[in-house]
Design an enzyme around this catalytic site. Structure first.
Site: not given
Length: 386
Positions: A71, A79-80, A82, A95, A139-140, A197, A344
């Site tokens: 990471d 982030n906290l 989850r 991280k 997540d990608n 996400c 966006c």
């Protein structure tokens, strides 16, 4: 199907290890041999985020001897909700380092190896090489295909997990014994088709549900017990509280994987049309502020979803979700007599919408690089980010 144990057992367990892992040792299927295999195992977790957090904590608690963490990101307040391996005091910290410190509190007997570089085609084989098993909680799509292809080339198994809103998926891929990720998803979805996400949200506790299943699969592979999810996809729906499995078979027509490629290009992180539209038609948040201060009165379009618009917005923004623009439904609502500025959250969706409005004749339209996040960090820090 059952598989032989992935790892040979360590020579012995110390007195402290026997005390710590006693609840494992009295399970007949695990016992001393299984715990020795866990001690001797080297497991790499790609991502110390939503899925990596519970996975790392439970792998450490289970007694996996060596844990690698990939990471390059730092802990953010968002982030906290989850990523339970991190805390408030870790905000701004690496991280990987934050995760290592939490693991030391859970089990100081675990050797933690940090890989804080961005994983890519140049280093993936070297990073993966020393490990017995890989867990992919990213997540990608670009990284998912990279992890898959590297594992295929190295002959390694890996456990894959994915989450979105209230749903999660888990499977085990091992090309030598069953399907790999490309047998399930031969091609990535078109850019922007599947929200991340960060764009669509995720129920925090879903990470624990899916992360714990991933660790269960890892323990089964390492110790050779049970039937892993090899050739099966487990799908979890938290709202229905239902689990179901779908068979996954090798694709006989699948192209062999012979090397690593440019995965950003393969997955088209931003479509070619969006890239062409954004070229020369991108402004910064600061430039937008200067435009507003100068009284140029642009028509500012927020292309996010309504729930995002409620969280934070650029003053004066009008909500027109991207899908309504891409379908052509909202084009008649756009004025012809004002400069058109789209934004966006980060600039990806607005670039896609920009391509559509330019194709519809709004040749002078622009979009904001970095979106509302850049506005909140560069122009108005009093606004929240998400």
């Amino acid at each position: 199907m059952s598989l032989p144990p992935l790892v040979e057992p360590a020579a012995e367990l110390t007195v402290d290890e026997v005390a710590r892992y006693s609840r494992h040792l009295i399970i007949p299927d695990v016992g001393v041999p299984g715990q020795k295999r866990l001690k001797n195992a080297k497991v790499l977790v790609v991502g110390a985020g939503g899925l990596g957090s519970p996975a790392l904590l439970y792998l450490a608690a289970a007694g996996v001897g060596t844990l690698g963490i990939v990471d390059f990101d730092v802990v953010d307040e968002s982030n906290l909700q989850r990523q339970v391996i991190h805390g408030v005091s870790d905000i701004g910290k690496s991280k990987a380092l934050s995760a290592k410190e939490s693991i030391a509190e859970i089990n100081p007997l675990v050797n933690v190896v940090l890989h804080t570089e961005r994983l890519d085609s140049d280093n993936a084989l070297d990073v993966f090489g020393p490990y017995d098993l890989i867990l992919d909680g990213t997540d990608n799509f670009a990284t998912r295909y990279l992890v898959n292809d590297a594992c295929v080339l190295l002959g390694k198994p890996y456990v894959w997990g994915s989450i979105y809103r209230f749903e999660g998926q888990v499977s085990v891929f091992w090309n030598e014994h069953g399907p790999n990720y490309r047998d399930l998803y031969p091609e990535p979805p078109p850019p922007g088709m599947v929200p991340s996400c960060a764009e669509g949200g995720v129920l925090g506790v879903l990470c624990a549900s899916i992360g714990s299943v991933m660790v269960t699969e890892a323990i089964k592979l390492i110790t050779g017990i049970g039937e892993p999810l090899l050739g099966r996809l487990m799908v979890y729906d938290a709202l229905e509280m239902s689990y179901r499995t779908i068979k996954v078979r090798k694709d006989p027509a699948g192209e062999p994987i012979t090397g690593l490629i440019d995965y950003e290009e393969f997955c088209g992180v931003v479509s070619d049309e969006a890239q062409r539209a954004a070229s020369g038609s991108t402004i910064t948040a600061t430039e937008l502020k200067e435009m507003l201060d100068a009284g140029k009165d642009p028509y500012l379009v927020d292309v996010r979803e309504p729930v995002e618009f409620e969280i934070v917005k650029i003053p004066g923004g009008v909500l027109i979700p991207k899908d309504r623009i891409l379908s052509g439904e909202a084009l008649a609502e756009l004025p012809q007599d004002k400069p058109l500025v789209l934004y966006c959250r980060s600039g990806v969706r607005s670039a896609e919408a920009l391509a559509a409005v330019k194709a519809a004749g709004f040749s002078d339209a622009v979009h904001v690089q970095g979106g509302v996040t850049a506005w909140a960090t560069q122009v108005d820090p009093s606004l929240p980010t998400y």
